[in-house]
Design an enzyme around this catalytic site. Structure first.
Site, PDB file in Angstrom:
ATOM      1  N   GLY A   1      -3.889   0.926  -2.836  1.00  0.00           N
ATOM      2  CA  GLY A   1      -3.313   1.671  -1.826  1.00  0.00           C
ATOM      3  C   GLY A   1      -4.466   2.568  -0.935  1.00  0.00           C
TER       4      GLY A   1
ATOM      5  N   GLY B   1      -8.003   1.532  -1.621  1.00  0.00           N
ATOM      6  CA  GLY B   1      -8.634   0.321  -0.998  1.00  0.00           C
ATOM      7  C   GLY B   1      -8.226  -0.966  -2.152  1.00  0.00           C
TER       8      GLY B   1
ATOM      9  N   GLY C   1       0.094  -6.081   2.189  1.00  0.00           N
ATOM     10  CA  GLY C   1      -0.369  -6.811   0.860  1.00  0.00           C
ATOM     11  C   GLY C   1      -0.372  -8.327   1.503  1.00  0.00           C
ATOM     12  N   ASP C   2       0.408  -8.785   2.369  1.00  0.00           N
ATOM     13  CA  ASP C   2       0.412 -10.083   2.678  1.00  0.00           C
ATOM     14  C   ASP C   2      -0.492 -10.458   3.778  1.00  0.00           C
ATOM     15  OD1 ASP C   2       2.985 -10.307   1.411  1.00  0.00           O
ATOM     16  OD2 ASP C   2       4.087 -10.005   3.240  1.00  0.00           O
TER      17      ASP C   2
END
Length: 309
Positions: A219, A222, A248-249
Site C-alpha cells: 500500500g 510501496g 495491483g494488476d
C-alpha cells in the site's frame, strides 16, 4: 508473447453515486462496463505498454460474449478464452464520489466441469509453446481444483516458461508449493499465507515456502522485494489520490514487462511501482494514466542492496 491466465474472468460494472448510504435508493451518476478479472486487467496494461499478450481462461453465457466483444480490437491483445456452459460472472463496484471509497460485490463465477477443465489445460499447454512468461492471476471459479495453480506452474516450468502467481486464500497456499518464479501478494494476503504481520519477515517466509522471488505490495509503503539477487524497497515520491482498484494488476504487468525484457530487479520495481501508482488516478480499472506513469519512472525511489556474489 506474454500469456496471462484469468480462470475467473468477469464483466466489471462500476456505478458512481454522489454518496453511498446503505439501505437507501440511489441515483447513479455514471455507469461503466469493462472486461475484468485480474488476468484480463494485467493483459490490457501489458498491451498498452506495447507487449504482445494473450489472455486465456474461461468465458460463458451472455456476459461472457459481452466480455469477448469488448476485448476485440484491443491492439497487441489476443483472446484465447475457452468456452464453458456456465455464465461469466459480474463484479459490481459502487464508487462513493464524496469519500472516494469503493464498495465491491464479486460473484463466484460459473461452475467448471471436469471436461471443461481438461479442455483448458490442453489450450494452456499449446499456448506455452510460444510464451515468454505466464501470469496466473485471480480467484478460482467453482469446480476448478484448489491446487490448479500449482499444477499450471509445474507445466510451465516443464516448458521452460517463467511464472508469476497473483492469487489469495487456499489457491495461494497451494499455488506457492508449485514454486512460481515470482509471487506477488499484497499485505493482507502475505499475512494470511505466513501468519506474520511484519512485512520483511513475512516476505522472507513466503519465499522459503517455494517462490523464487516475492514482491509484496504494501500500500502506501510501496513494494518490498526479496529475490535471489537481493532485497529492495520501492516507493513513489508521494501518494496519489483516486481509486486504487486495479493497481495491483498494473504492478503485476510491470513486473512481467521487466521480466521478459531481462531488466535488473531495481528497474523492474521502478516500472511496477510507477504503473501501480499511475493506475490510482485513472478513471477505469485496467488502465493507467500514461503522463503520470512517465513522470513516476524518474520519481520512484529504490533502496536496498544486491546479494553478495
Amino acid at each position: 508473447m506474454i500469456l496471462t491466465v484469468a480462470l475467473n474472468t468477469a464483466l466489471d460494472i462500476t456505478h458512481h453515486v454522489p454518496a453511498l448510504r446503505p439501505g437507501t435508493s440511489h441515483r447513479v451518476a455514471e455507469v461503466t462496463e469493462r472486461p475484468g478479472g485480474k488476468g484480463v486487467n494485467v493483459a490490457r496494461v501489458l498491451a498498452a505498454l506495447g507487449h504482445e499478450v494473450t489472455v486465456t481462461g474461461f468465458f460463458g453465457g451472455t456476459t461472457g460474449r459481452i466480455l469477448r466483444d469488448r476485448l476485440t480490437g484491443v491492439p497487441h491483445l489476443t483472446d484465447a478464452l475457452v468456452p464453458v456452459s456456465g455464465t461469466t460472472r459480474r463484479t459490481v463496484a459502487v464508487v462513493d464520489e464524496r469519500s472516494g471509497a469503493t464498495t465491491r460485490l464479486n460473484e463466484p463465477g460459473p461452475v467448471i466441469t471436469h471436461a471443461e477443465w481438461s479442455a483448458f489445460q490442453e489450450v494452456y499447454e499449446d499456448l506455452l509453446a510460444s510464451a515468454s512468461a505466464v501470469a496466473l492471476c485471480g480467484s478460482l471459479p467453482p469446480g476448478v481444483p484448489v491446487g490448479a495453480y500449482a499444477g499450471l506452474i509445474r507445466t510451465a516450468r516443464a516448458a521452460g516458461v517463467p511464472t508469476l502467481l497473483d492469487t489469495s486464500g487456499a489457491a495461494l497456499r497451494r499455488g506457492v508449493a508449485g514454486r512460481p518464479d515470482v509471487l506477488k501478494p499484497n499485505a493482507e494476503e502475505l499475512a494470511e499465507l505466513t501468519g506474520s504481520h511484519e512485512p520483511l519477515r513475512a516476505t522472507q517466509d513466503a519465499r522459503r515456502r517455494g517462490a523464487g522471488a516475492v514482491v509484496a505490495a504494501l500500500g502506501p509503503e510501496g513494494l518490498l522485494a526479496v529475490t535471489p539477487e537481493g532485497l529492495w524497497r520501492a516507493a513513489p515520491p508521494h501518494p496519489l489520490h483516486g481509486n486504487p482498484t486495479g493497481a495491483g494488476d498494473s504492478l503485476t504487468a510491470g513486473l512481467l514487462s521487466g521480466l521478459v525484457e531481462h531488466r535488473p530487479w531495481p528497474d523492474r520495481l521502478v516500472r511496477a511501482a510507477a504503473l501501480s501508482a499511475a493506475t490510482v488516478p485513472s478513471p477505469t480499472t485496467g488502465t493507467f494514466d500514461r503522463a503520470v506513469y512517465e513522470e513516476l519512472l524518474t520519481g520512484v525511489t529504490v533502496t536496498g542492496e544486491a546479494s553478495a556474489a
